[in-house]
Design a protein around this motif. Structure first.
Motif, PDB file in Angstrom:
ATOM      1  N   ASN A 115       0.832  -1.204   0.000  1.00 21.07           N
ATOM      2  CA  ASN A 115       0.000   0.000   0.000  1.00 21.07           C
ATOM      3  C   ASN A 115       0.867   1.255   0.000  1.00 21.07           C
ATOM      4  O   ASN A 115       0.603   2.196  -0.741  1.00 21.07           O
ATOM      5  CB  ASN A 115      -0.934   0.012   1.211  1.00 21.07           C
ATOM      6  CG  ASN A 115      -2.008  -1.032   1.109  1.00 21.07           C
ATOM      7  OD1 ASN A 115      -2.413  -1.414   0.016  1.00 21.07           O
ATOM      8  ND2 ASN A 115      -2.466  -1.518   2.241  1.00 21.07           N
ATOM      9  N   LEU A 116       1.895   1.260   0.822  1.00 22.97           N
ATOM     10  CA  LEU A 116       2.800   2.399   0.890  1.00 22.97           C
ATOM     11  C   LEU A 116       3.501   2.608  -0.461  1.00 22.97           C
ATOM     12  O   LEU A 116       3.561   3.732  -0.977  1.00 22.97           O
ATOM     13  CB  LEU A 116       3.834   2.188   2.002  1.00 22.97           C
ATOM     14  CG  LEU A 116       4.871   3.281   2.190  1.00 22.97           C
ATOM     15  CD1 LEU A 116       4.210   4.600   2.576  1.00 22.97           C
ATOM     16  CD2 LEU A 116       5.871   2.867   3.266  1.00 22.97           C
ATOM     17  N   TRP A 118       2.494   1.578  -3.426  1.00 24.97           N
ATOM     18  CA  TRP A 118       1.506   1.985  -4.421  1.00 24.97           C
ATOM     19  C   TRP A 118       1.206   3.481  -4.289  1.00 24.97           C
ATOM     20  O   TRP A 118       1.149   4.202  -5.292  1.00 24.97           O
ATOM     21  CB  TRP A 118       0.232   1.171  -4.277  1.00 24.97           C
ATOM     22  CG  TRP A 118      -0.878   1.658  -5.150  1.00 24.97           C
ATOM     23  CD1 TRP A 118      -2.029   2.269  -4.754  1.00 24.97           C
ATOM     24  CD2 TRP A 118      -0.921   1.622  -6.578  1.00 24.97           C
ATOM     25  NE1 TRP A 118      -2.787   2.594  -5.836  1.00 24.97           N
ATOM     26  CE2 TRP A 118      -2.136   2.218  -6.980  1.00 24.97           C
ATOM     27  CE3 TRP A 118      -0.061   1.150  -7.557  1.00 24.97           C
ATOM     28  CZ2 TRP A 118      -2.502   2.349  -8.317  1.00 24.97           C
ATOM     29  CZ3 TRP A 118      -0.421   1.274  -8.892  1.00 24.97           C
ATOM     30  CH2 TRP A 118      -1.624   1.867  -9.256  1.00 24.97           C
ATOM     31  N   ASN A 119       1.046   3.954  -3.065  1.00 23.65           N
ATOM     32  CA  ASN A 119       0.772   5.381  -2.853  1.00 23.65           C
ATOM     33  C   ASN A 119       1.924   6.246  -3.341  1.00 23.65           C
ATOM     34  O   ASN A 119       1.707   7.310  -3.926  1.00 23.65           O
ATOM     35  CB  ASN A 119       0.473   5.653  -1.377  1.00 23.65           C
ATOM     36  CG  ASN A 119      -0.885   5.109  -0.965  1.00 23.65           C
ATOM     37  OD1 ASN A 119      -1.790   4.965  -1.789  1.00 23.65           O
ATOM     38  ND2 ASN A 119      -1.026   4.782   0.312  1.00 23.65           N
ATOM     39  N   ARG A 120       3.145   5.798  -3.135  1.00 24.59           N
ATOM     40  CA  ARG A 120       4.312   6.550  -3.631  1.00 24.59           C
ATOM     41  C   ARG A 120       4.339   6.578  -5.159  1.00 24.59           C
ATOM     42  O   ARG A 120       4.616   7.614  -5.757  1.00 24.59           O
ATOM     43  CB  ARG A 120       5.606   5.912  -3.116  1.00 24.59           C
ATOM     44  CG  ARG A 120       5.896   6.208  -1.687  1.00 24.59           C
ATOM     45  CD  ARG A 120       7.219   5.588  -1.280  1.00 24.59           C
ATOM     46  NE  ARG A 120       7.448   5.767   0.131  1.00 24.59           N
ATOM     47  CZ  ARG A 120       8.147   4.943   0.876  1.00 24.59           C
ATOM     48  NH1 ARG A 120       8.718   3.874   0.346  1.00 24.59           N
ATOM     49  NH2 ARG A 120       8.317   5.170   2.158  1.00 24.59           N
ATOM     50  N   LYS A 122       1.802   6.169  -7.380  1.00 27.47           N
ATOM     51  CA  LYS A 122       0.736   6.964  -8.003  1.00 27.47           C
ATOM     52  C   LYS A 122       0.936   8.459  -7.751  1.00 27.47           C
ATOM     53  O   LYS A 122       0.596   9.281  -8.595  1.00 27.47           O
ATOM     54  CB  LYS A 122      -0.649   6.477  -7.572  1.00 27.47           C
ATOM     55  CG  LYS A 122      -1.009   6.718  -6.148  1.00 27.47           C
ATOM     56  CD  LYS A 122      -2.379   6.124  -5.836  1.00 27.47           C
ATOM     57  CE  LYS A 122      -2.804   6.501  -4.435  1.00 27.47           C
ATOM     58  NZ  LYS A 122      -4.142   6.038  -4.138  1.00 27.47           N
ATOM     59  N   LYS A 123       1.535   8.814  -6.611  1.00 28.66           N
ATOM     60  CA  LYS A 123       1.845  10.228  -6.354  1.00 28.66           C
ATOM     61  C   LYS A 123       2.934  10.704  -7.316  1.00 28.66           C
ATOM     62  O   LYS A 123       2.842  11.799  -7.872  1.00 28.66           O
ATOM     63  CB  LYS A 123       2.289  10.414  -4.908  1.00 28.66           C
ATOM     64  CG  LYS A 123       2.545  11.847  -4.529  1.00 28.66           C
ATOM     65  CD  LYS A 123       2.930  11.996  -3.071  1.00 28.66           C
ATOM     66  CE  LYS A 123       3.181  13.453  -2.746  1.00 28.66           C
ATOM     67  NZ  LYS A 123       3.557  13.635  -1.341  1.00 28.66           N
ATOM     68  N   LYS A 128      -4.643   9.830  -9.241  1.00 27.18           N
ATOM     69  CA  LYS A 128      -5.417   9.664  -8.011  1.00 27.18           C
ATOM     70  C   LYS A 128      -6.361   8.483  -8.210  1.00 27.18           C
ATOM     71  O   LYS A 128      -7.547   8.655  -8.512  1.00 27.18           O
ATOM     72  CB  LYS A 128      -6.191  10.937  -7.691  1.00 27.18           C
ATOM     73  CG  LYS A 128      -5.277  12.086  -7.351  1.00 27.18           C
ATOM     74  CD  LYS A 128      -6.046  13.320  -6.981  1.00 27.18           C
ATOM     75  CE  LYS A 128      -5.064  14.421  -6.624  1.00 27.18           C
ATOM     76  NZ  LYS A 128      -5.703  15.636  -6.187  1.00 27.18           N
ATOM     77  N   ARG A 130      -7.235   4.148  -7.033  1.00 28.32           N
ATOM     78  CA  ARG A 130      -7.031   3.022  -6.125  1.00 28.32           C
ATOM     79  C   ARG A 130      -6.323   1.921  -6.912  1.00 28.32           C
ATOM     80  O   ARG A 130      -6.366   1.890  -8.149  1.00 28.32           O
ATOM     81  CB  ARG A 130      -8.371   2.470  -5.628  1.00 28.32           C
ATOM     82  CG  ARG A 130      -9.255   3.468  -4.925  1.00 28.32           C
ATOM     83  CD  ARG A 130     -10.641   2.908  -4.698  1.00 28.32           C
ATOM     84  NE  ARG A 130     -11.239   2.585  -5.988  1.00 28.32           N
ATOM     85  CZ  ARG A 130     -12.276   1.757  -6.156  1.00 28.32           C
ATOM     86  NH1 ARG A 130     -12.832   1.168  -5.133  1.00 28.32           N
ATOM     87  NH2 ARG A 130     -12.758   1.514  -7.351  1.00 28.32           N
ATOM     88  N   PHE A 131      -5.686   1.009  -6.208  1.00 25.99           N
ATOM     89  CA  PHE A 131      -5.035  -0.124  -6.878  1.00 25.99           C
ATOM     90  C   PHE A 131      -6.058  -0.892  -7.705  1.00 25.99           C
ATOM     91  O   PHE A 131      -5.784  -1.324  -8.812  1.00 25.99           O
ATOM     92  CB  PHE A 131      -4.355  -1.038  -5.851  1.00 25.99           C
ATOM     93  CG  PHE A 131      -3.521  -2.114  -6.465  1.00 25.99           C
ATOM     94  CD1 PHE A 131      -2.260  -1.826  -6.958  1.00 25.99           C
ATOM     95  CD2 PHE A 131      -4.001  -3.407  -6.577  1.00 25.99           C
ATOM     96  CE1 PHE A 131      -1.472  -2.821  -7.545  1.00 25.99           C
ATOM     97  CE2 PHE A 131      -3.229  -4.403  -7.154  1.00 25.99           C
ATOM     98  CZ  PHE A 131      -1.963  -4.110  -7.638  1.00 25.99           C
TER      99      PHE A 131
END
Length: 188
Positions: A115-116, A118-120, A122-123, A128, A130-131
């Motif tokens: 999750n961490l 993936w957030n990095r 996409k940022k 913006k 979701r996976f």
């Protein structure tokens, strides 16, 4: 439980062709091999739960398939992998440290770090989403390609009920129109 908000599982975002290309390039060039492999399987339609629970014995290298146990619908299902996904799986297999395809650095079952990461990712690329939205994009692009029928898409997504797959049916209207025009060729 009656007062809890309901989650709209029919909400999805389908990425544009440009966004898919950008995401694909970012994933393919991701420096961490394990995360690259993880993201690649997501890009090609697998759910996060199917990916994190994958063990090497569930990968069939000869037939380019993975078998997912206890999928979201409770069944065991096999899914084909395309050449790009298989190349990343093969590369990842060469550096395996455990029976899990995506273990922690100590070789045990791992979930939260994805999750961490993936957030990095996409940022970094400015999306913006979701996976799970990349799974919807996979399905949308296949449905609108005019090359995959709804029943094949159902199988690729692992849906038990065709009604789940039908949310993509509007994207294959051109396929239906083209199929109807076949009669012109037959009666001409």
């Amino acid at each position: 439980y009656a007062n809890l908000p309901k989650y709209d599982n029919k909400r999805y975002i389908s990425l544009s062709d440009e966004e898919i290309i950008k995401l694909n390039e970012s994933i393919y060039n991701y420096p961490d091999l394990q995360l690259r492999c993880f993201f690649m399987l997501g890009l090609f339609g697998r759910r996060k739960g199917e990916i994190v629970n994958l063990k090497w014995e569930q990968v069939n290298f000869e037939h380019s398939t993975i078998t997912c146990l206890n999928t979201k619908n409770g069944s065991t299902q096999s899914f084909p992998l395309n050449k790009k996904a298989m190349s990343v799986i093969n590369e990842s297999y060469e550096s395996k440290i455990s029976n899990w395809v995506f273990p922690s650095s100590s070789g045990i079952f791992y979930y939260n770090g994805f999750n961490l990461a993936w957030n990095r990712l996409k940022k970094k690329i400015g999306l913006k989403i979701r996976f799970h939205d990349i799974r919807h994009s996979y399905a949308s692009h296949l449905a609108s390609s005019n090359r995959v029928d709804i029943y094949t898409l159902k199988k690729l997504l692992g849906h038990n009920d065709i009604n789940l797959t039908m949310r993509y049916a509007y994207l294959i209207d051109d396929v239906v129109k083209n199929a109807n025009n076949v009669i012109d060729d037959i009666f001409t």
